[in-house]
Design a protein around this motif. Structure first.
Motif, PDB file in Angstrom:
ATOM      1  N   MET A 145       0.844  -1.182   0.000  1.00  0.00           N
ATOM      2  CA  MET A 145       0.000   0.000   0.000  1.00  0.00           C
ATOM      3  C   MET A 145       0.883   1.236   0.000  1.00  0.00           C
ATOM      4  O   MET A 145       1.843   1.326   0.760  1.00  0.00           O
ATOM      5  CB  MET A 145      -0.924   0.003   1.224  1.00  0.00           C
ATOM      6  CG  MET A 145      -1.921   1.148   1.256  1.00  0.00           C
ATOM      7  SD  MET A 145      -2.997   1.282  -0.207  1.00  0.00           S
ATOM      8  CE  MET A 145      -3.929  -0.222  -0.105  1.00  0.00           C
ATOM      9  N   GLY A 146       0.536   2.190  -0.847  1.00  0.00           N
ATOM     10  CA  GLY A 146       1.283   3.434  -0.924  1.00  0.00           C
ATOM     11  C   GLY A 146       1.151   4.251   0.345  1.00  0.00           C
ATOM     12  O   GLY A 146       0.228   4.049   1.150  1.00  0.00           O
ATOM     13  N   LYS A 147       2.073   5.187   0.513  1.00  0.00           N
ATOM     14  CA  LYS A 147       2.066   6.040   1.710  1.00  0.00           C
ATOM     15  C   LYS A 147       0.808   6.906   1.788  1.00  0.00           C
ATOM     16  O   LYS A 147       0.484   7.398   2.863  1.00  0.00           O
ATOM     17  CB  LYS A 147       3.310   6.932   1.732  1.00  0.00           C
ATOM     18  CG  LYS A 147       4.580   6.159   2.004  1.00  0.00           C
ATOM     19  CD  LYS A 147       5.762   7.033   2.368  1.00  0.00           C
ATOM     20  CE  LYS A 147       6.153   7.996   1.307  1.00  0.00           C
ATOM     21  NZ  LYS A 147       7.391   8.721   1.583  1.00  0.00           N
ATOM     22  N   ASP A 148       0.097   7.053   0.669  1.00  0.00           N
ATOM     23  CA  ASP A 148      -1.146   7.830   0.697  1.00  0.00           C
ATOM     24  C   ASP A 148      -2.302   7.041   1.306  1.00  0.00           C
ATOM     25  O   ASP A 148      -3.387   7.576   1.528  1.00  0.00           O
ATOM     26  CB  ASP A 148      -1.514   8.323  -0.702  1.00  0.00           C
ATOM     27  CG  ASP A 148      -1.851   7.191  -1.665  1.00  0.00           C
ATOM     28  OD1 ASP A 148      -1.715   5.995  -1.313  1.00  0.00           O
ATOM     29  OD2 ASP A 148      -2.243   7.512  -2.807  1.00  0.00           O
ATOM     30  N   GLY A 149      -2.088   5.747   1.550  1.00  0.00           N
ATOM     31  CA  GLY A 149      -3.112   4.909   2.164  1.00  0.00           C
ATOM     32  C   GLY A 149      -4.204   4.443   1.228  1.00  0.00           C
ATOM     33  O   GLY A 149      -5.120   3.750   1.647  1.00  0.00           O
ATOM     34  N   LYS A 150      -4.122   4.785  -0.052  1.00  0.00           N
ATOM     35  CA  LYS A 150      -5.177   4.359  -0.981  1.00  0.00           C
ATOM     36  C   LYS A 150      -4.674   3.795  -2.307  1.00  0.00           C
ATOM     37  O   LYS A 150      -5.428   3.182  -3.038  1.00  0.00           O
ATOM     38  CB  LYS A 150      -6.141   5.516  -1.250  1.00  0.00           C
ATOM     39  CG  LYS A 150      -5.501   6.754  -1.814  1.00  0.00           C
ATOM     40  CD  LYS A 150      -6.496   7.896  -1.926  1.00  0.00           C
ATOM     41  CE  LYS A 150      -5.776   9.137  -2.434  1.00  0.00           C
ATOM     42  NZ  LYS A 150      -6.547  10.329  -2.357  1.00  0.00           N
ATOM     43  N   THR A 151      -3.394   3.985  -2.616  1.00  0.00           N
ATOM     44  CA  THR A 151      -2.851   3.492  -3.886  1.00  0.00           C
ATOM     45  C   THR A 151      -2.053   2.220  -3.645  1.00  0.00           C
ATOM     46  O   THR A 151      -1.016   2.240  -2.992  1.00  0.00           O
ATOM     47  CB  THR A 151      -1.932   4.546  -4.540  1.00  0.00           C
ATOM     48  OG1 THR A 151      -2.650   5.773  -4.672  1.00  0.00           O
ATOM     49  CG2 THR A 151      -1.453   4.072  -5.905  1.00  0.00           C
ATOM     50  N   ALA A 152      -2.568   1.106  -4.172  1.00  0.00           N
ATOM     51  CA  ALA A 152      -1.855  -0.163  -4.065  1.00  0.00           C
ATOM     52  C   ALA A 152      -0.868  -0.260  -5.221  1.00  0.00           C
ATOM     53  O   ALA A 152      -1.140   0.209  -6.327  1.00  0.00           O
ATOM     54  CB  ALA A 152      -2.833  -1.324  -4.107  1.00  0.00           C
ATOM     55  N   PHE A 153       0.286  -0.878  -4.933  1.00  0.00           N
ATOM     56  CA  PHE A 153       1.245  -1.139  -5.994  1.00  0.00           C
ATOM     57  C   PHE A 153       1.880  -2.503  -5.766  1.00  0.00           C
ATOM     58  O   PHE A 153       1.797  -3.063  -4.682  1.00  0.00           O
ATOM     59  CB  PHE A 153       2.295  -0.030  -6.092  1.00  0.00           C
ATOM     60  CG  PHE A 153       3.194   0.132  -4.897  1.00  0.00           C
ATOM     61  CD1 PHE A 153       4.423  -0.520  -4.817  1.00  0.00           C
ATOM     62  CD2 PHE A 153       2.826   0.961  -3.845  1.00  0.00           C
ATOM     63  CE1 PHE A 153       5.254  -0.359  -3.719  1.00  0.00           C
ATOM     64  CE2 PHE A 153       3.657   1.136  -2.745  1.00  0.00           C
ATOM     65  CZ  PHE A 153       4.873   0.468  -2.677  1.00  0.00           C
ATOM     66  N   VAL A 154       2.479  -3.023  -6.812  1.00  0.00           N
ATOM     67  CA  VAL A 154       3.128  -4.327  -6.776  1.00  0.00           C
ATOM     68  C   VAL A 154       4.589  -4.133  -7.144  1.00  0.00           C
ATOM     69  O   VAL A 154       4.903  -3.405  -8.093  1.00  0.00           O
ATOM     70  CB  VAL A 154       2.456  -5.299  -7.773  1.00  0.00           C
ATOM     71  CG1 VAL A 154       3.254  -6.593  -7.908  1.00  0.00           C
ATOM     72  CG2 VAL A 154       1.019  -5.585  -7.357  1.00  0.00           C
ATOM     73  N   ILE A 155       5.486  -4.781  -6.394  1.00  0.00           N
ATOM     74  CA  ILE A 155       6.889  -4.842  -6.800  1.00  0.00           C
ATOM     75  C   ILE A 155       7.203  -6.297  -7.116  1.00  0.00           C
ATOM     76  O   ILE A 155       6.687  -7.212  -6.474  1.00  0.00           O
ATOM     77  CB  ILE A 155       7.866  -4.269  -5.746  1.00  0.00           C
ATOM     78  CG1 ILE A 155       7.761  -4.999  -4.413  1.00  0.00           C
ATOM     79  CG2 ILE A 155       7.665  -2.776  -5.571  1.00  0.00           C
ATOM     80  CD1 ILE A 155       8.863  -4.630  -3.415  1.00  0.00           C
TER      81      ILE A 155
END
Length: 176
Positions: free
Chosen positions: A14-24
């Motif tokens: 989860m991104g630091k904005d709390g709403k944007t998920a990302f995958v590494i």
């Protein structure tokens, strides 16, 4: 950093904005066009296609990409070398080299670069036996320098005229 990084398969964060998920995840050959596009778009230092291919083929576990909604938005390209330590003077070691890091502007400030860097660093240690890692960064690139310092890197040198426009680079290193 307290972020728990896994080394196998894609990792959803989860991104630091709390709403944007990302995958590494580890990059694949299918990602190279996107990686090259990001490099050309966000960095003044560009490499030929073969350079990206070579790093992916030689160090696939440490070539990391990030995706948001299936779109590649960032990458870290790394390699491992044998040479003089940047930390323990006079000692030869296996050392990781962060060659290039890029994140698209609309995906910044989410923690993506941090997560990719941590995974690449961990992979260089676990899979390739590196005991330290280093990178070069423009002396004027304060956001990147700040990120690297948060990850444990310290300035260990300055390389005059390192970049094609004549700007100096800091040499930064971190034990693994």
């Amino acid at each position: 950093m307290t972020l728990e990084i896994v080394l196998e398969g894609p990792q959803r964060l989860m991104g630091k904005d709390g709403k944007t998920a990302f995958v590494i995840r580890e990059a694949t050959t299918k990602d190279l066009n996107d990686v090259i596009m990001i490099n050309r778009k966000v960095l003044p230092e560009n490499y030929p296609t073969w350079f990206f291919v070579e790093h992916l083929e030689q160090f696939p576990k440490a070539f990391i990409v990030a995706e948001i909604d299936g779109r590649v938005v960032g990458y870290v390209m790394s390699r491992v070398e044998y040479g003089w330590s940047n930390i323990q003077k006079g000692k030869a070691v296996r050392k990781g080299h962060i060659v290039s890091v890029g994140v698209l502007p609309d995906a910044r400030r989410l923690g993506i670069a941090t997560a990719m860097m941590l995974r690449a660093m961990k992979a260089m240690k676990v899979f390739y036996g590196a005991s330290e890692v280093y990178l070069e960064v423009r002396v004027s690139n304060m956001p990147a320098i700040s990120l690297y310092e948060k990850l444990g890197y310290k300035v260990v040198g300055r390389i005059p005229g390192y970049y094609s426009d004549g700007e100096d680079a800091f040499l930064m290193a971190c034990p693994l």
